[in-house]
Design an enzyme around this catalytic site. Structure first.
Site, PDB file in Angstrom:
ATOM      1  N   ARG A  44      -5.593  31.925  20.187  1.00 15.21           N
ATOM      2  CA  ARG A  44      -4.273  32.572  20.201  1.00 15.21           C
ATOM      3  C   ARG A  44      -4.389  34.076  20.474  1.00 15.21           C
ATOM      4  O   ARG A  44      -3.622  34.636  21.246  1.00 15.21           O
ATOM      5  CB  ARG A  44      -3.541  32.316  18.868  1.00 15.21           C
ATOM      6  CG  ARG A  44      -2.228  33.042  18.777  1.00 15.21           C
ATOM      7  CD  ARG A  44      -1.261  32.599  17.681  1.00 15.21           C
ATOM      8  NE  ARG A  44      -1.816  31.845  16.595  1.00 15.21           N
ATOM      9  CZ  ARG A  44      -2.434  32.369  15.520  1.00 15.21           C
ATOM     10  NH1 ARG A  44      -2.586  33.675  15.416  1.00 15.21           N
ATOM     11  NH2 ARG A  44      -2.894  31.599  14.566  1.00 15.21           N
ATOM     12  N   TYR A  96      20.082  37.054  33.776  1.00 15.81           N
ATOM     13  CA  TYR A  96      19.636  35.656  33.692  1.00 15.81           C
ATOM     14  C   TYR A  96      20.204  34.977  32.427  1.00 15.81           C
ATOM     15  O   TYR A  96      20.189  35.569  31.343  1.00 15.81           O
ATOM     16  CB  TYR A  96      18.095  35.621  33.680  1.00 15.81           C
ATOM     17  CG  TYR A  96      17.534  34.245  33.450  1.00 15.81           C
ATOM     18  CD1 TYR A  96      17.628  33.270  34.433  1.00 15.81           C
ATOM     19  CD2 TYR A  96      16.949  33.899  32.238  1.00 15.81           C
ATOM     20  CE1 TYR A  96      17.143  31.992  34.212  1.00 15.81           C
ATOM     21  CE2 TYR A  96      16.453  32.628  32.013  1.00 15.81           C
ATOM     22  CZ  TYR A  96      16.558  31.678  33.009  1.00 15.81           C
ATOM     23  OH  TYR A  96      16.082  30.420  32.784  1.00 15.81           O
ATOM     24  N   ASP A 167      13.190  42.838  34.900  1.00 15.58           N
ATOM     25  CA  ASP A 167      12.852  41.432  35.144  1.00 15.58           C
ATOM     26  C   ASP A 167      12.651  41.306  36.649  1.00 15.58           C
ATOM     27  O   ASP A 167      13.606  41.334  37.422  1.00 15.58           O
ATOM     28  CB  ASP A 167      13.984  40.516  34.648  1.00 15.58           C
ATOM     29  CG  ASP A 167      13.632  39.035  34.815  1.00 15.58           C
ATOM     30  OD1 ASP A 167      12.790  38.706  35.678  1.00 15.58           O
ATOM     31  OD2 ASP A 167      14.219  38.201  34.091  1.00 15.58           O
ATOM     32  N   LYS A 192       8.444  30.650  38.368  1.00 18.94           N
ATOM     33  CA  LYS A 192       9.102  30.690  39.670  1.00 18.94           C
ATOM     34  C   LYS A 192       8.073  30.959  40.781  1.00 18.94           C
ATOM     35  O   LYS A 192       7.234  30.122  41.032  1.00 18.94           O
ATOM     36  CB  LYS A 192      10.233  31.718  39.627  1.00 18.94           C
ATOM     37  CG  LYS A 192      11.105  31.625  38.362  1.00 18.94           C
ATOM     38  CD  LYS A 192      11.877  30.317  38.261  1.00 18.94           C
ATOM     39  CE  LYS A 192      12.487  30.068  36.891  1.00 18.94           C
ATOM     40  NZ  LYS A 192      13.332  31.120  36.349  1.00 18.94           N
TER      41      LYS A 192
HETATM   42  C1  LIG Z   1      13.701  31.486  35.053  1.00 23.19           C
HETATM   43  C2  LIG Z   1      13.940  32.906  34.732  1.00 23.19           C
HETATM   44  C3  LIG Z   1      13.627  33.420  33.477  1.00 23.19           C
HETATM   45  C4  LIG Z   1      13.094  32.564  32.336  1.00 23.19           C
HETATM   46  O1  LIG Z   1      11.883  31.988  32.636  1.00 23.19           O
HETATM   47  P1  LIG Z   1      11.356  30.580  32.019  1.00 23.19           P
HETATM   48  O2  LIG Z   1       9.993  30.489  32.574  1.00 23.19           O
HETATM   49  O3  LIG Z   1      12.302  29.540  32.504  1.00 23.19           O
HETATM   50  O4  LIG Z   1      11.401  30.710  30.540  1.00 23.19           O
HETATM   51  C5  LIG Z   1      13.849  34.768  33.248  1.00 23.19           C
HETATM   52  N1  LIG Z   1      14.361  35.565  34.205  1.00 23.19           N
HETATM   53  C6  LIG Z   1      14.687  35.095  35.430  1.00 23.19           C
HETATM   54  C7  LIG Z   1      15.254  36.034  36.435  1.00 23.19           C
HETATM   55  C8  LIG Z   1      14.488  33.758  35.735  1.00 23.19           C
HETATM   56  O5  LIG Z   1      14.842  33.305  36.935  1.00 23.19           O
END
Ligand SMILES: *Cc1c(COP(=O)(O)O)cnc(C)c1O
Length: 379
Positions: A44, A96, A167, A192
């Protein structure tokens, strides 16, 4: 070292002269009985495979530190853990959906307030109060693809003693490096583009601030939402094709935007920079490409359900950034948690569709969109 070389050669010197890093699955590591220390102690806190991934991620970002988490939301939650009781964070109205949920339902219990701003590019000194300790930015915004001037937000926020957290999921460090523009922290859903094959959940926090890095290391150790060794390894492998995948996805997306703009059945097409010449210049000044997410509305009289049913390649699904194209309806799928008024203010109509463009052959994608448009007209 350029970026495509970096993702392949950021790691080296493996045992047996292997060209691919090993996966260390051990949850615990033997310590020196005398010092009771060792390079690694328990998975961890740290483990060799996650550490290798974090090295690649920091190389890609050009940051001093990178932390891998079990999901993008675990990374966002960690990034926001620096806010204390009585403090406030400013966010864009179109943020988001998962972040919107976290800010609305988890932060208040900690005494932290999230305040929404319709468009961050219109942020002024008056938006800051002594409690404002951070600004959260997504540029391009999702799914409107509006652009925020990162340098301007950084300048404003820092003047008021607030941190800037970006982000960067839609751009990745291949196209945009917010830390170089003065931001303090970058979070990404590695689920993504970074992973790119719609087969794993992961998140990343990067920063060059040592004090913030300590807080993020504590999140890994104290909360435990870390990325497992197998997933860390798979992400290392996926990152090797990130620049290549993005190049192809972006070329496809550019061609699809031009094509859709010529179709009578399409009312609006949005792409980073499409809102105005000012936003186009702005985006070009802070990112090296538009990415591969676009959004559009069908013209009046066309049947949206028939269009979506007729599509052969893009699956009707949330998420983005994979090698396969995906299409979704933000008002009911990704931004359903917002009130109708908030959606209207953010420019998210009920008819807006968001397309994440994959690496398929362009001719097949264009042909598919054309036949689906024809099917939508027949109704
Ligand atoms: C998908 C997404 C997230 C969250 O990510 P997860 O891997 O689904 O927890 C945060 N910000 C943006 C812009 C996203 O597209």
């Amino acid at each position: 070292m350029q970026i495509q070389t970096a993702v392949i050669h950021a790691l080296h010197d493996f045992e047996h002269r292997a060209v691919v890093p090993p996966v260390h699955l051990a949850s615990t590591f033997a310590l020196d009985p005398e010092t009771e220390g060792g390079e690694y102690a328990y998975q961890r806190s740290s483990n060799p495979t996650r550490a290798q991934l974090e090295t690649v991620l920091a190389t890609l970002e050009g940051s001093a530190h990178a932390f891998a988490f079990a999901s993008g939301m675990a990374a966002t939650a960690a990034a926001l853990s620096i806010l204390r009781e009585g403090e406030e964070i400013l966010l864009p109205a179109s943020v988001y959906g998962g972040t919107y949920r976290f800010v609305g339902r988890v932060l208040p219990a900690r005494g932290v307030t999230g305040r929404y701003v319709d468009h961050l590019d219109e942020l002024t000194d008056e938006d800051f109060t002594p409690a404002t300790r951070a600004v959260f930015v997504e540029t391009p915004a999702n799914p409107t693809l509006r652009i925020t001037d990162l340098r301007r937000v950084v300048e404003l926020a820092h003047r008021h003693g607030a941190r800037v957290i970006v982000d960067n999921t839609f751009m990745t460090p291949v196209l945009q490096k917010p830390l170089d523009l003065g931001a303090d922290v970058v979070v990404q859903s590695a689920t993504k583009y970074l992973a790119g094959h719609s087969d794993l959940l992961a998140g990343v926090v990067t920063t060059s601030d040592d004090e913030l890095a300590e807080a993020y290391r504590l999140c890994q150790q104290a909360e435990g939402g870390v990325l497992a060794p197998q997933d860390s390894f798979r992400l290392i492998q996926s990152l090797k094709t990130l620049p290549l995948r993005l190049e192809r996805q972006q070329a496809n997306a550019r061609a699809i935007v031009s094509h859709l703009r010529e179709q009578e059945g399409i009312a609006t097409v949005r792409f980073p920079g499409s809102h105005s010449a000012h936003e186009a210049r702005l985006h070009a000044s802070q990112a090296s490409g538009p990415g591969a997410v676009l959004s559009f509305e069908l013209a009046e009289g066309l049947d949206r359900v028939a269009f979506l049913r007729a599509l052969r390649y893009p699956a009707f699904a949330v998420s983005l950034g994979g090698v396969e194209s995906l299409i979704c309806r933000p008002s009911t799928m990704t931004h359903e948690a917002m009130t109708p008024q908030a959606r209207a203010a953010a420019g998210i109509s009920d008819e807006l569709l968001r397309l994440s463009v994959g690496i398929e052959d362009l001719e097949d994608l264009l042909g598919d969109l054309d036949q689906a448009l024809a099917a939508a007209r027949l109704r």
